[in-house]
Write an enzyme that holds these catalytic residues in place. Structure first.
Site, PDB file in Angstrom:
ATOM      1  N   GLU A 156       0.807  -1.232   0.000  1.00 55.83           N
ATOM      2  CA  GLU A 156       0.000   0.000   0.000  1.00 55.83           C
ATOM      3  C   GLU A 156       0.840   1.282   0.000  1.00 55.83           C
ATOM      4  O   GLU A 156       0.678   2.150   0.876  1.00 55.83           O
ATOM      5  CB  GLU A 156      -0.979  -0.034   1.176  1.00 55.83           C
ATOM      6  N   GLU A 263      -5.838 -10.378  -2.722  1.00 55.97           N
ATOM      7  CA  GLU A 263      -6.620 -10.374  -1.473  1.00 55.97           C
ATOM      8  C   GLU A 263      -8.127 -10.289  -1.752  1.00 55.97           C
ATOM      9  O   GLU A 263      -8.863  -9.568  -1.134  1.00 55.97           O
ATOM     10  CB  GLU A 263      -6.201  -9.193  -0.591  1.00 55.97           C
TER      11      GLU A 263
HETATM   12  O1  G3I Z   1      -5.398 -12.751  17.230  1.00 51.14           O
HETATM   13  C1  G3I Z   1      -5.033 -11.634  18.038  1.00 51.14           C
HETATM   14  C2  G3I Z   1      -5.710 -11.729  19.406  1.00 51.14           C
HETATM   15  O2  G3I Z   1      -5.181 -12.858  20.097  1.00 51.14           O
HETATM   16  C3  G3I Z   1      -5.445 -10.456  20.184  1.00 51.14           C
HETATM   17  O3  G3I Z   1      -6.151 -10.501  21.424  1.00 51.14           O
HETATM   18  C4  G3I Z   1      -5.928  -9.256  19.369  1.00 51.14           C
HETATM   19  C5  G3I Z   1      -5.716  -7.940  20.079  1.00 51.14           C
HETATM   20  O4  G3I Z   1      -4.361  -7.597  20.005  1.00 51.14           O
HETATM   21  O5  G3I Z   1      -5.192  -9.217  18.119  1.00 51.14           O
HETATM   22  C6  G3I Z   1      -5.475 -10.354  17.342  1.00 51.14           C
HETATM   23  O6  G3I Z   1      -4.718 -10.267  16.161  1.00 51.14           O
HETATM   24  C7  G3I Z   1      -5.254  -9.350  15.222  1.00 51.14           C
HETATM   25  C8  G3I Z   1      -5.364 -10.108  13.893  1.00 51.14           C
HETATM   26  O7  G3I Z   1      -5.786  -9.230  12.831  1.00 51.14           O
HETATM   27  C9  G3I Z   1      -6.326 -11.291  13.980  1.00 51.14           C
HETATM   28  O8  G3I Z   1      -7.624 -10.798  14.175  1.00 51.14           O
HETATM   29  C10 G3I Z   1      -4.281  -8.194  15.054  1.00 51.14           C
HETATM   30  O9  G3I Z   1      -4.246  -7.436  16.245  1.00 51.14           O
HETATM   31  C11 G3I Z   1      -4.737  -7.312  13.897  1.00 51.14           C
HETATM   32  O10 G3I Z   1      -3.765  -6.286  13.643  1.00 51.14           O
HETATM   33  C12 G3I Z   1      -4.850  -8.160  12.622  1.00 51.14           C
HETATM   34  O11 G3I Z   1      -5.422  -7.344  11.615  1.00 51.14           O
HETATM   35  C13 G3I Z   1      -5.064  -7.720  10.268  1.00 51.14           C
HETATM   36  C14 G3I Z   1      -4.684  -6.434   9.524  1.00 51.14           C
HETATM   37  O12 G3I Z   1      -4.392  -6.722   8.145  1.00 51.14           O
HETATM   38  C15 G3I Z   1      -3.446  -5.809  10.146  1.00 51.14           C
HETATM   39  O13 G3I Z   1      -2.372  -6.699  10.073  1.00 51.14           O
HETATM   40  C16 G3I Z   1      -6.270  -8.366   9.590  1.00 51.14           C
HETATM   41  O14 G3I Z   1      -6.522  -9.643  10.176  1.00 51.14           O
HETATM   42  C17 G3I Z   1      -5.981  -8.564   8.117  1.00 51.14           C
HETATM   43  O15 G3I Z   1      -7.130  -9.051   7.420  1.00 51.14           O
HETATM   44  C18 G3I Z   1      -5.551  -7.245   7.464  1.00 51.14           C
HETATM   45  O16 G3I Z   1      -5.179  -7.562   6.149  1.00 51.14           O
HETATM   46  C19 G3I Z   1      -4.892  -6.424   5.329  1.00 51.14           C
HETATM   47  C20 G3I Z   1      -3.694  -6.777   4.450  1.00 51.14           C
HETATM   48  O17 G3I Z   1      -2.578  -7.113   5.257  1.00 51.14           O
HETATM   49  C21 G3I Z   1      -3.385  -5.629   3.504  1.00 51.14           C
HETATM   50  N1  G3I Z   1      -4.556  -5.276   2.713  1.00 51.14           N
HETATM   51  C22 G3I Z   1      -5.750  -4.939   3.517  1.00 51.14           C
HETATM   52  C23 G3I Z   1      -6.097  -6.114   4.426  1.00 51.14           C
HETATM   53  C24 G3I Z   1      -7.364  -5.853   5.200  1.00 51.14           C
HETATM   54  O18 G3I Z   1      -7.171  -4.758   6.059  1.00 51.14           O
END
Ligand code: G3I
Length: 354
Positions: A156, A263
């Site tokens: 991005e 994605e």
């Molecule tokens: O699983 C942990 C949980 O144990 C914990 O209690 C909680 C609070 O800290 O966090 C949880 O992990 C989270 C994870 O998603 C699973 O839900 C992370 O904090 C959170 O940052 C993570 O978000 C991901 C996000 O990217 C940031 O990395 C999303 O799943 C993921 O779908 C999203 O993917 C992005 C791509 O990388 C780039 N393009 C857009 C796409 C959607 O936003």
């Protein structure tokens, strides 16, 4: 007789209706493995915790031939506050892929959205920052050398309004274009065999953002950056105008580089009421068929991979805090892991143009 898109959608809908509606009807027939129908990798994003669920793991390995870590190969997981690295979950995902004969796409090394403390502490400290930047990339790409076939090196890079490159901790300390060039060079140094990508979203929705992204690609290639491919995330809504994805893929393919549809999910939009779907589900199914056909229209050597952003509807980020669509059903398999009509139309499209 080969199914046309229209008849494929109609039959997918009919099958799904009999599966969901009449109780006496048998469940819809399972679909053939998507990965067996296409001549390119069919990917899915994963979280390590789901790989521990046997039903999930089996369905994933049955249908897909490539994995992307949804978040556990990003700095936000790997780089600890104390500057140390944690690789337990990324290693587990890489091991799962290897054990199941699946390819692994690394996601992502550098992202404006991830600015961990150890780097923030080096903000403004020139060489120290640049060294830490290089060391991080060498360590992560080096660890999965020979396992990850490819990497989203920078994720991005273009602003949401599509007008310019994002300012970030990385661009401030290593340079606007240079932080991307350096990251590509460091990744190449760590694993010369890995295909190196930059990846962005809304390249189909916003032609101006696509144009800015393409100008960046031109500059990178002109400066000899080791850029091997382009990722277009394709997080779209069911009502995206017809032809938008095809136009984006055609433009991006003009560089001759492999294209990763990286994605894909097709949201049913805001405030979707499952009991009152209206025409949203039908349009979503048609959109999946359209996206598959647009990807299949690429020259074979440019079809890097076709990746969906989640296995089951219950896994989608869209239902979570950043997606804000708690009732969404954007993927190929329902909450219980049953194939939906969206999966059927992909199976039809891939078999039609295999
Ligand atoms: O699983 C942990 C949980 O144990 C914990 O209690 C909680 C609070 O800290 O966090 C949880 O992990 C989270 C994870 O998603 C699973 O839900 C992370 O904090 C959170 O940052 C993570 O978000 C991901 C996000 O990217 C940031 O990395 C999303 O799943 C993921 O779908 C999203 O993917 C992005 C791509 O990388 C780039 N393009 C857009 C796409 C959607 O936003």
């Amino acid at each position: 007789m080969r199914l046309t898109r229209r008849s494929a959608i109609a039959s997918a809908l009919a099958l799904s209706a009999c599966g969901q509606g009449a109780k006496s009807q048998p469940a819809p027939a399972p679909i053939p493995p998507l990965k067996s129908l296409a001549r390119f990798p069919i990917g899915c994003c994963v979280q390590e915790r789901w790989l521990q669920e046997p039903d999930y793991a089996d369905l994933l390995a049955e249908q897909f031939s490539q994995l992307t870590a949804e978040w556990e190969m990003k700095m936000e997981y790997i780089l600890r506050e104390d500057g140390g690295f944690q690789f337990d979950r990324p290693d587990s995902i890489a091991l799962f892929a290897k054990a199941r004969g699946m390819a692994l796409h690394g996601h992502t090394l550098v992202w404006y959205a991830g600015e961990p403390e150890p780097f923030k502490k080096l903000d403004g400290k020139g060489a120290a920052f640049a060294n830490a930047y290089r060391n991080y990339i060498l360590a992560v790409v080096g660890r999965y050398k020979g396992q990850a076939r490819s990497w989203d090196v920078v994720n991005e890079p273009i602003t949401d309004d599509g007008e310019r490159l994002r300012e970030s901790l990385w661009s401030r300390n290593v340079g606007l274009d240079d932080h991307i060039i350096r990251a590509l060079e460091h990744a190449r140094e760590a694993d010369p065999a890995a295909a190196l990508f930059i990846n962005d979203y809304h390249l189909e929705l916003k032609p101006n953002k696509r144009a800015t992204f393409m100008r960046l690609v031109e500059r990178l290639l002109k400066r000899g950056a080791p850029l091997d491919g382009l990722g277009t995330q394709t997080h779209i809504d069911y009502d995206l105008p017809e032809g938008a994805v095809g136009a984006a893929l055609k433009d991006l393919a003009s560089f001759g580089l492999p294209i990763h549809l990286s994605e894909l999910d097709i949201s049913l939009g805001d405030r979707f009421v499952p009991a009152l779907p209206g025409d949203r589900v039908k349009r979503q199914i048609a959109k999946y068929a359209e996206v598959a056909e647009a990807f299949m229209a690429l020259p074979e050597r440019q079809r890097f991979a076709f990746t969906v952003w989640g296995l089951r509807d219950s896994d989608t980020w869209l239902r979570g805090p950043s997606g804000q669509r708690p009732t969404d059903q954007p993927l190929l398999f329902d909450d219980a892991g049953q194939a939906k009509p969206t999966a059927r139309v992909l199976a039809d499209a891939f078999s039609r143009r295999a």
